[in-house]
Enzyme design. Structure first.
Site, mmCIF file in Angstrom:
data_model
loop_
_atom_site.group_PDB
_atom_site.id
_atom_site.type_symbol
_atom_site.label_atom_id
_atom_site.label_comp_id
_atom_site.label_asym_id
_atom_site.label_seq_id
_atom_site.Cartn_x
_atom_site.Cartn_y
_atom_site.Cartn_z
ATOM 1 N N CYS A 1 80.158 -36.134 -43.387
ATOM 2 C CA CYS A 1 78.931 -36.727 -43.936
ATOM 3 C C CYS A 1 77.642 -36.116 -43.397
ATOM 4 O O CYS A 1 76.583 -36.306 -43.995
ATOM 5 C CB CYS A 1 78.926 -38.239 -43.724
ATOM 6 S SG CYS A 1 79.071 -38.743 -41.998
ATOM 7 N N HIS A 2 77.688 -35.407 -42.281
ATOM 8 C CA HIS A 2 76.469 -34.823 -41.724
ATOM 9 C C HIS A 2 76.352 -33.393 -42.229
ATOM 10 O O HIS A 2 77.067 -32.508 -41.770
ATOM 11 C CB HIS A 2 76.508 -34.879 -40.198
ATOM 12 C CG HIS A 2 75.185 -34.592 -39.551
ATOM 13 N ND1 HIS A 2 74.984 -33.500 -38.753
ATOM 14 C CD2 HIS A 2 74.014 -35.254 -39.596
ATOM 15 C CE1 HIS A 2 73.737 -33.502 -38.308
ATOM 16 N NE2 HIS A 2 73.127 -34.561 -38.813
ATOM 17 N N PHE A 3 75.476 -33.201 -43.186
ATOM 18 C CA PHE A 3 75.278 -31.925 -43.869
ATOM 19 C C PHE A 3 76.552 -31.468 -44.593
ATOM 20 O O PHE A 3 77.198 -30.509 -44.176
ATOM 21 C CB PHE A 3 74.792 -30.823 -42.929
ATOM 22 C CG PHE A 3 73.533 -31.150 -42.194
ATOM 23 C CD1 PHE A 3 72.422 -31.643 -42.854
ATOM 24 C CD2 PHE A 3 73.453 -30.970 -40.828
ATOM 25 C CE1 PHE A 3 71.263 -31.951 -42.168
ATOM 26 C CE2 PHE A 3 72.291 -31.267 -40.135
ATOM 27 C CZ PHE A 3 71.194 -31.763 -40.812
#
Length: 169
Positions: free
Chosen positions: A70-72
């Site tokens: 989900c992070h980048f």
């Protein structure tokens, strides 16, 4: 100083997360997935660079960790704030390990430098925390520490004057 071991495996950390290690209403680690370490390899109340206590802990990095998706998306990187939270978690753990009473909470950090990234190909993070102050008075229980996070031996995060307190309310 309380009579706790100087190292903890994952089950010991999970016991702390459940509130079973230091007792109800006292320092408690978060449960997974927010628990940011897999083991504490060494902890003291009088060791470290300043002789005021230290913690060394490790976190195994695997490509399937929740934050990589989900992070980048398409460019997976562990959020730097999670590494900082791991340092705060361990600072509070040390206060509870000393036998000091109260629930832990972060008060702040004086300086943060992020000089590297945690990508899915990394294998292990090592947290190293050195206390500069450990204060317990009638009105205040607080630790002040400097810390680093290494990824596979490379320093990637550095913090100065990280503060964590324990409060009985």
């Amino acid at each position: 100083m309380a009579d706790y071991p100087t190292s903890f495996d994952k089950e010991g950390l999970l016991k702390c997360a459940r509130g079973e290690l230091f007792g109800p209403g006292n320092a408690q680690l978060p449960a997974p997935p927010m628990l940011m370490m897999d083991r504490i390899t060494d902890i003291s109340g009088d060791g470290g660079a300043h002789g005021k206590g230290h913690v060394i802990a490790e976190f195994d990095i695997t490509p399937d960790l929740w934050f990589f998706d989900c992070h980048f998306p398409g460019n997976p990187i562990m959020p730097g704030c999670l590494g900082l939270d791991g340092l705060w978690q361990l600072t509070g753990f040390n206060l509870g390990w000393r036998g000091w009473q109260g629930r832990g909470y972060a008060l702040g950090v004086g300086e943060v430098k992020l000089t590297g990234m945690v990508r899915p190909d990394r294998k292990m993070l090592t947290y190293k925390i050195d206390f500069t102050k450990a204060i317990q008075t009638r009105r205040l229980t607080m630790g002040v520490a400097d810390g680093i996070v290494e990824a596979d031996g490379e320093v990637i995060y550095q913090v100065k004057d990280m503060k964590v307190a324990l409060s009985e309310s």
